[in-house]
Design a protein around this motif. Sequence first.
Motif, short mmCIF file in Angstrom:
data_model
loop_
_atom_site.label_atom_id
_atom_site.label_comp_id
_atom_site.label_asym_id
_atom_site.label_seq_id
_atom_site.Cartn_x
_atom_site.Cartn_y
_atom_site.Cartn_z
N ASN A 293 13.12 -11.54 6.37
CA ASN A 293 12.30 -10.53 5.70
C ASN A 293 11.98 -9.42 6.71
O ASN A 293 12.73 -9.25 7.67
CB ASN A 293 11.05 -11.19 5.06
CG ASN A 293 10.15 -11.85 6.10
OD1 ASN A 293 10.14 -11.48 7.26
ND2 ASN A 293 9.38 -12.83 5.65
N ASP A 377 9.90 -6.37 1.24
CA ASP A 377 9.17 -7.03 0.16
C ASP A 377 9.51 -6.40 -1.20
O ASP A 377 9.67 -7.11 -2.20
CB ASP A 377 7.66 -6.91 0.41
CG ASP A 377 7.04 -8.27 0.71
OD1 ASP A 377 7.80 -9.21 1.01
OD2 ASP A 377 5.81 -8.37 0.63
N CYS A 380 12.90 -7.55 -2.27
CA CYS A 380 12.84 -8.97 -2.63
C CYS A 380 12.34 -9.12 -4.06
O CYS A 380 12.92 -9.86 -4.87
CB CYS A 380 11.91 -9.68 -1.63
SG CYS A 380 11.29 -11.27 -2.18
N VAL A 401 15.09 -13.24 -0.89
CA VAL A 401 15.46 -12.51 0.33
C VAL A 401 16.93 -12.79 0.65
O VAL A 401 17.71 -11.88 0.92
CB VAL A 401 14.55 -12.93 1.51
CG1 VAL A 401 15.15 -12.51 2.85
CG2 VAL A 401 13.15 -12.36 1.35
#
Length: 493
Positions: A293, A377, A380, A401
């Motif tokens: 991430n 984020d 994702c 991810v």
Amino acid sequence: MRYVSTRNGSEAVSASQAIIRGIAPDGGLYVPETIPQIDEAFIRGLCLLNYRGRAVEVLGLYLEEFSGNELAAIADASYGDNFDSEAVAPLHILDGDTAVLELWHGPTSAFKDMALQIMPRLLTASLRKNGETRTASILVATSGDTGKAALEGFKDVPGTKIMVFYPRDGVSQVQKLQMATQEGDNVNVTAVDGNFDDAQTGVKRIFADRDFARVLDERGYFLSSANSINWGRLAPQIVYYFSAYCDWVNAGRIQVGDMVDLCVPTGNFGDILAGWYAKRMGLPVGRLICASNDNNVLTDFIATGVYDKNRPFHLTSSPSMDILVSSNLERLLYCLAGDGEKVDGYMRELSGGGRYAVDEALRRAVQAEFAGGYCTDADCKAEIGRLWREKGYLMDTHTAVASRVLADIREKEGAVRPTVIMSTASPFKFGGAVLEALGAVTSETGPALVEELSAFTGLAAPKPLSGLGGKMVRFTRWVAREDMPAAVSDFLT
Ligand SMILES: *Cc1c(COP(=O)(O)O)cnc(C)c1O
């Protein structure tokens, strides 16, 4: 087979000793001296077995002191109806070139169960083999998931007790409730007034206190850990890579011998390293894709050969990957370089200045087998939404991810290779973020999010998560940091 330290400073030990010790006396991690080799016939044989049978065959290659019968009994006890899928780790085929290996059908709905359901049994068997009669007392400091998985793994395992410390205000409501309602006669859960670092520092101090160890010894106890760097946790993870391959063969998509890529959402580098061991044993794996991430230390390391943890730490919606020091990378560096002194040097640089640069040859060796990528984020969440809309498949933030990083690589290369994505948590474990990704508006928090996600998607939540609200709370105690040793002493009377 003997196990050696990644820092060359310790004598070689047996598998059971490596499992008992966890970490080598020189601070290094234990690795097998040689990697066992398999052939196509071995894979064909595995394809005929269930998960437990596959575990016996693969683990047997690494744990020579354990007989086949002994491993079979351990595998039966570890991978039975404590998993809510007969397949244990079922392979979900998304499309012709992409499959998702679901590693979250165990009691805590996250992939840590794959190792922590079996590791306590490997540990107690190892203790018996080495003549240990005292009770192994596992101490864990947790930021959430590992504590619960360790509690479930050690719950009512004879010859063990387990005590978990978590930061009082540093875990989610669901995580706190999961631990506070823990069942078992040999468990204890205590909150610490402080953050995760305080809890971890407290546990490390207790481990280092020789006087305290002597007191416990007189009472018939010794302290042990269930760390992710223990070989007893890594070895069981190799099994599911073989299992995924066999399931894809059995589904008719690939034939034994065909190459597949692996894409792994990575934090501490344990999961992906197990995939690398499977590859080096002879499983036909093309490359390993290491997905991160916003905490993208590993992406940069694979691209440049420079590991640098001096960077902002991001709290993301995939918290189990919010890690800046990936401990298990040390094992890969040692195996590729074959030089403990070199690894020792890198690790000293890391603990000193937080940075090291591997030499050219080592960088090339890493790049020959690994690709890296990361995902924000926002991307994702977009990926969770896309897969739900396009394929009707719901994934959690960590898995998303990996899925997004794979999609990016495929687009960049303009080519698609058959790939298995490791799915590391149930989407219901991260209900809030997943609901948001699906565009649902919610004012709920904590356990209510599980029902809400279930209502929104029409999917059933795993039983341990949906039943959480109705369980009895057993552990409400919290202590100041300096009172942690006293709490341990109270528990180990
Ligand atoms: C622990 C964990 C990871 C990271 O696995 P590593 O072996 O530490 O790389 C990824 N996803 C979830 C849900 C986890 O719990």
